[in-house]
Design an enzyme around this catalytic site. Structure first.
Site, PDB file in Angstrom:
ATOM      1  N   ARG A  94      46.706  44.494  32.635  1.00 32.19           N
ATOM      2  CA  ARG A  94      47.773  43.892  32.368  1.00 32.19           C
ATOM      3  C   ARG A  94      47.691  42.325  32.947  1.00 32.19           C
ATOM      4  NH1 ARG A  94      47.752  47.705  29.499  1.00 32.19           N
ATOM      5  NH2 ARG A  94      49.127  49.147  29.065  1.00 32.19           N
ATOM      6  N   TYR A 150      57.954  51.682  21.124  1.00 28.41           N
ATOM      7  CA  TYR A 150      58.389  50.303  21.469  1.00 28.41           C
ATOM      8  C   TYR A 150      57.644  49.089  20.887  1.00 28.41           C
ATOM      9  CZ  TYR A 150      58.679  46.181  24.459  1.00 28.41           C
ATOM     10  OH  TYR A 150      58.895  44.654  25.150  1.00 28.41           O
ATOM     11  N   ALA A 182      55.913  48.952  18.352  1.00 27.12           N
ATOM     12  CA  ALA A 182      55.953  48.855  16.841  1.00 27.12           C
ATOM     13  C   ALA A 182      57.539  48.238  16.667  1.00 27.12           C
ATOM     14  CB  ALA A 182      55.894  50.563  16.260  1.00 27.12           C
ATOM     15  N   LYS A 198      59.314  46.457  18.274  1.00 27.56           N
ATOM     16  CA  LYS A 198      59.221  44.966  18.578  1.00 27.56           C
ATOM     17  C   LYS A 198      58.387  44.239  17.262  1.00 27.56           C
ATOM     18  CE  LYS A 198      60.776  42.623  21.516  1.00 27.56           C
ATOM     19  NZ  LYS A 198      62.008  42.123  21.801  1.00 27.56           N
ATOM     20  N   ASN A 249      56.071  40.770  32.752  1.00 28.90           N
ATOM     21  CA  ASN A 249      56.743  39.850  33.575  1.00 28.90           C
ATOM     22  C   ASN A 249      56.921  40.754  34.992  1.00 28.90           C
ATOM     23  OD1 ASN A 249      59.054  37.538  32.049  1.00 28.90           O
ATOM     24  ND2 ASN A 249      57.057  38.399  31.184  1.00 28.90           N
ATOM     25  N   THR A 260      56.827  40.337  22.586  1.00 26.16           N
ATOM     26  CA  THR A 260      55.941  40.727  23.704  1.00 26.16           C
ATOM     27  C   THR A 260      54.529  40.807  23.156  1.00 26.16           C
ATOM     28  OG1 THR A 260      55.359  42.767  24.596  1.00 26.16           O
ATOM     29  CG2 THR A 260      56.653  43.096  22.812  1.00 26.16           C
ATOM     30  N   ASP A 261      53.700  40.631  23.892  1.00 23.98           N
ATOM     31  CA  ASP A 261      52.299  40.509  23.575  1.00 23.98           C
ATOM     32  C   ASP A 261      51.745  41.847  23.002  1.00 23.98           C
ATOM     33  OD1 ASP A 261      52.270  42.116  25.941  1.00 23.98           O
ATOM     34  OD2 ASP A 261      50.512  40.881  26.932  1.00 23.98           O
ATOM     35  N   GLU A 262      52.624  43.013  23.421  1.00 23.71           N
ATOM     36  CA  GLU A 262      52.184  44.488  23.167  1.00 23.71           C
ATOM     37  C   GLU A 262      52.302  44.753  21.562  1.00 23.71           C
ATOM     38  OE1 GLU A 262      54.021  47.510  25.469  1.00 23.71           O
ATOM     39  OE2 GLU A 262      54.470  46.125  27.212  1.00 23.71           O
TER      40      GLU A 262
HETATM   41  P1  NAD Z   1      65.339  44.849  30.096  1.00 24.96           P
HETATM   42  O1  NAD Z   1      65.194  46.202  29.622  1.00 24.96           O
HETATM   43  O2  NAD Z   1      65.587  44.778  31.492  1.00 24.96           O
HETATM   44  O3  NAD Z   1      66.873  44.151  29.535  1.00 24.96           O
HETATM   45  C1  NAD Z   1      67.372  44.368  28.254  1.00 24.96           C
HETATM   46  C2  NAD Z   1      69.008  44.020  28.245  1.00 24.96           C
HETATM   47  O4  NAD Z   1      69.318  44.207  26.749  1.00 24.96           O
HETATM   48  C3  NAD Z   1      69.677  44.874  29.136  1.00 24.96           C
HETATM   49  O5  NAD Z   1      70.552  44.034  29.828  1.00 24.96           O
HETATM   50  C4  NAD Z   1      70.513  45.615  28.136  1.00 24.96           C
HETATM   51  O6  NAD Z   1      71.759  46.228  28.542  1.00 24.96           O
HETATM   52  C5  NAD Z   1      70.624  44.924  27.022  1.00 24.96           C
HETATM   53  N1  NAD Z   1      70.739  45.822  25.759  1.00 24.96           N
HETATM   54  C6  NAD Z   1      69.735  46.935  25.282  1.00 24.96           C
HETATM   55  N2  NAD Z   1      70.350  47.284  24.307  1.00 24.96           N
HETATM   56  C7  NAD Z   1      71.284  46.411  23.755  1.00 24.96           C
HETATM   57  C8  NAD Z   1      72.126  46.452  22.931  1.00 24.96           C
HETATM   58  N3  NAD Z   1      71.926  47.552  21.720  1.00 24.96           N
HETATM   59  N4  NAD Z   1      73.176  45.563  22.608  1.00 24.96           N
HETATM   60  C9  NAD Z   1      73.138  44.538  23.529  1.00 24.96           C
HETATM   61  N5  NAD Z   1      72.515  44.741  24.680  1.00 24.96           N
HETATM   62  C10 NAD Z   1      71.767  45.529  24.782  1.00 24.96           C
HETATM   63  O7  NAD Z   1      64.412  44.092  29.232  1.00 24.96           O
HETATM   64  P2  NAD Z   1      63.680  42.892  29.823  1.00 24.96           P
HETATM   65  O8  NAD Z   1      62.283  43.217  30.485  1.00 24.96           O
HETATM   66  O9  NAD Z   1      64.597  41.733  30.407  1.00 24.96           O
HETATM   67  O10 NAD Z   1      63.230  42.284  28.468  1.00 24.96           O
HETATM   68  C11 NAD Z   1      64.015  41.208  27.789  1.00 24.96           C
HETATM   69  C12 NAD Z   1      63.381  40.862  26.280  1.00 24.96           C
HETATM   70  O11 NAD Z   1      62.004  40.572  26.800  1.00 24.96           O
HETATM   71  C13 NAD Z   1      63.009  42.062  25.437  1.00 24.96           C
HETATM   72  O12 NAD Z   1      63.231  41.645  24.237  1.00 24.96           O
HETATM   73  C14 NAD Z   1      61.399  42.542  25.658  1.00 24.96           C
HETATM   74  O13 NAD Z   1      61.064  43.110  24.511  1.00 24.96           O
HETATM   75  C15 NAD Z   1      60.918  41.068  25.774  1.00 24.96           C
HETATM   76  N6  NAD Z   1      59.825  41.013  26.916  1.00 24.96           N
HETATM   77  C16 NAD Z   1      60.019  41.785  28.178  1.00 24.96           C
HETATM   78  C17 NAD Z   1      58.652  41.702  28.842  1.00 24.96           C
HETATM   79  C18 NAD Z   1      58.619  42.365  30.352  1.00 24.96           C
HETATM   80  O14 NAD Z   1      57.596  42.232  30.874  1.00 24.96           O
HETATM   81  N7  NAD Z   1      59.686  42.829  30.698  1.00 24.96           N
HETATM   82  C19 NAD Z   1      57.610  40.933  28.407  1.00 24.96           C
HETATM   83  C20 NAD Z   1      57.523  40.367  27.124  1.00 24.96           C
HETATM   84  C21 NAD Z   1      58.552  40.292  26.466  1.00 24.96           C
HETATM   85  P1  TYD Z   2      55.079  48.934  32.826  1.00 26.51           P
HETATM   86  O1  TYD Z   2      55.468  48.387  34.097  1.00 26.51           O
HETATM   87  O2  TYD Z   2      55.742  50.154  32.090  1.00 26.51           O
HETATM   88  O3  TYD Z   2      54.581  47.924  31.492  1.00 26.51           O
HETATM   89  P2  TYD Z   2      53.853  48.177  30.081  1.00 26.51           P
HETATM   90  O4  TYD Z   2      53.489  49.429  29.665  1.00 26.51           O
HETATM   91  O5  TYD Z   2      55.018  47.537  29.160  1.00 26.51           O
HETATM   92  O6  TYD Z   2      52.542  47.260  30.054  1.00 26.51           O
HETATM   93  O7  TYD Z   2      53.190  49.387  33.128  1.00 26.51           O
HETATM   94  C1  TYD Z   2      52.327  48.535  33.544  1.00 26.51           C
HETATM   95  C2  TYD Z   2      51.310  49.248  33.687  1.00 26.51           C
HETATM   96  O8  TYD Z   2      51.132  50.338  34.403  1.00 26.51           O
HETATM   97  C3  TYD Z   2      50.670  50.324  32.332  1.00 26.51           C
HETATM   98  O9  TYD Z   2      49.323  50.335  32.111  1.00 26.51           O
HETATM   99  C4  TYD Z   2      51.350  51.573  32.653  1.00 26.51           C
HETATM  100  C5  TYD Z   2      50.977  51.689  34.373  1.00 26.51           C
HETATM  101  N1  TYD Z   2      52.040  52.417  34.901  1.00 26.51           N
HETATM  102  C6  TYD Z   2      51.471  53.635  35.669  1.00 26.51           C
HETATM  103  O10 TYD Z   2      50.285  53.603  36.010  1.00 26.51           O
HETATM  104  N2  TYD Z   2      52.237  54.200  36.699  1.00 26.51           N
HETATM  105  C7  TYD Z   2      53.768  54.178  36.411  1.00 26.51           C
HETATM  106  O11 TYD Z   2      54.714  54.841  37.041  1.00 26.51           O
HETATM  107  C8  TYD Z   2      54.359  53.201  35.411  1.00 26.51           C
HETATM  108  C9  TYD Z   2      55.592  52.973  35.160  1.00 26.51           C
HETATM  109  C10 TYD Z   2      53.380  52.439  34.768  1.00 26.51           C
END
Ligand code: NAD
Ligand code: TYD
Length: 354
Positions: free
Chosen positions: A226, A162, A164, A166, A192, A137-139
């Protein structure tokens, strides 16, 4: 979609989650000659309903299991001779990481270590043609000020449990490359959005609350920024990095699409009013400023020029198109939404907001 790539068996971890289910769908359909094994623990974020479209395909197998379970991972590895992995399984929600950081250490760090050990043992006599693709992640880069972009050489400076966790897993993947020669690639993506996004995160939470006419809890003053990317464009980028990315490299993936939270929320409200035939401005009245998230990163923004120049990737949809499709998806899939917003979700929502 054409595919002339040789047969392969690949592991996708976390394939029942938001991004993972799109990646599984993309690979199963685009590469019918690949054997794709999805290993997912089905935590609160994992949902097999996300995979209905592929569950009966011949080239797809689902295994319910935890990546921290060494015994299970070894059993799976003795059955499948994986040539690659796309590792997405993670605890992924910043707010949950503030409440329960150890769960993030366990899955994100320990789970990645268990996989690294298993792949090292499986591949160490012949690294040729193998690939460990770690999705990050970019975080991990921390927070930007008002200007600037994250590049692949921006130093890591994670601020939440989170990010830290990653960052730590990214470092271990690199260390296995340097120390043991593990062929790896990492990508760091921005926020995403899209179908199957669990409604604890900003966009799906607010879509659901608008449908139900519930308050929209904006953290702090809402001036946090974001960079939003449509999830299918992330899946396309993952396909390219997995097949064409260079070993031991990092690729930043982003939407060139920065939004202050409050501006995005207002656009979302207006679009929802249109689609729900509500009076213009009605949903904006639901906006409620609430207590800020501790350690809230001010701004994320990705410089995605490396993946653009080297691999020819760029987003295929505008934010307007992606957001519109996303809203339509949630409006047409109310059953999915009501299934995931019952039970454990209700408890979490109450603890977080009420
Ligand atoms: P998500 O939370 O929707 O899905 C995570 C999946 O991992 C779930 O299906 C969960 O059941 C599974 N999982 C969790 N713990 C597990 C374990 N111990 N063993 C096996 N499976 C397990 O997450 P996401 O948003 O789809 O993100 C997927 C990946 O992409 C993550 O690594 C996240 O850090 C990275 N990522 C997410 C975003 C975003 O915006 N969502 C952006 C950049 C990177
Ligand atoms: P989020 O979707 O949790 O993603 P991330 O924290 O990984 O960027 O949150 C996106 C942005 O929205 C973040 O700045 C936190 C803010 N936010 C709110 O203002 N209210 C909310 O209820 C949530 C879940 C997020």
């Amino acid at each position: 979609m054409q595919n002339q790539r040789p047969n392969k068996t690949i592991l996708i971890t976390g394939g029942a989650g938001f991004i993972g289910s799109h990646v599984v769908d993309f690979f199963v359909n685009k590469y019918p000659n690949y054997t794709i094994v999805n290993l997912d623990a089905l935590t609160y974020a994992g949902n097999l309903e996300n995979l209905k479209a592929v569950e009966n395909k011949d080239n797809y197998t689902f295994i319910k299991g935890d990546i921290t379970d060494e015994k299970l991972v070894n059993e799976i590895f003795s059955k499948y001779n994986f040539e690659g992995v796309i590792h997405l399984a993670a605890e992924s929600h910043v707010d949950r990481s503030i409440n329960d950081p150890l769960a993030f250490v366990k899955t994100n760090i320990l789970g990645t270590m268990v996989l690294l050990q298993a792949f090292k043992a499986l591949w160490q006599d012949n690294w040729e043609g193998k690939r460990f693709y770690h999705i990050s992640t970019d975080e991990v880069y921390g927070s930007l000020g008002e200007t600037g972009l994250f590049t692949e050489t921006t130093p890591y400076n994670p601020n939440s449990p989170y990010s830290a966790s990653k960052a730590s897993s990214d470092h271990f993947v690199r260390a296995y490359g340097e120390t043991y020669g593990l062929p790896y690639v990492i990508s760091n993506c921005s926020n995403n959005y899209g179908p199957f996004h669990f409604p604890e995160k900003l966009i799906p939470l607010f879509i659901n609350n608008i449908i139900e006419k519930r308050p929209l809890p904006v953290y702090g003053d809402g001036n946090y920024t974001r960079d939003w990317l449509y999830v299918i464009d992330h899946a396309r980028a993952i396909d390219l990095v997995f097949h064409e990315g260079k070993n031991a490299e990092t690729y930043n993936i982003g939407g060139f699409n920065e939004w202050k939270n409050i501006d995005l929320v207002k656009v979302l409200c207006d679009k929802m009013d249109e689609k729900l035939n509500r009076k213009k401005g009605e949903s904006q009245e639901l906006i409620t400023y609430v207590k800020d998230r501790p350690g809230h990163d001010l701004r994320y923004a990705i410089d995605a020029s490396k993946i653009n120049k080297e691999l020819g990737w760029k987003p295929s949809v505008t934010f307007e198109e992606g957001l519109s499709e996303t809203i339509d998806w949630y409006l047409n899939n109310e059953e999915w939404l009501s299934n995931v917003t019952s039970g454990a979700y209700k408890k979490y929502y109450k603890e977080q907001y009420l």
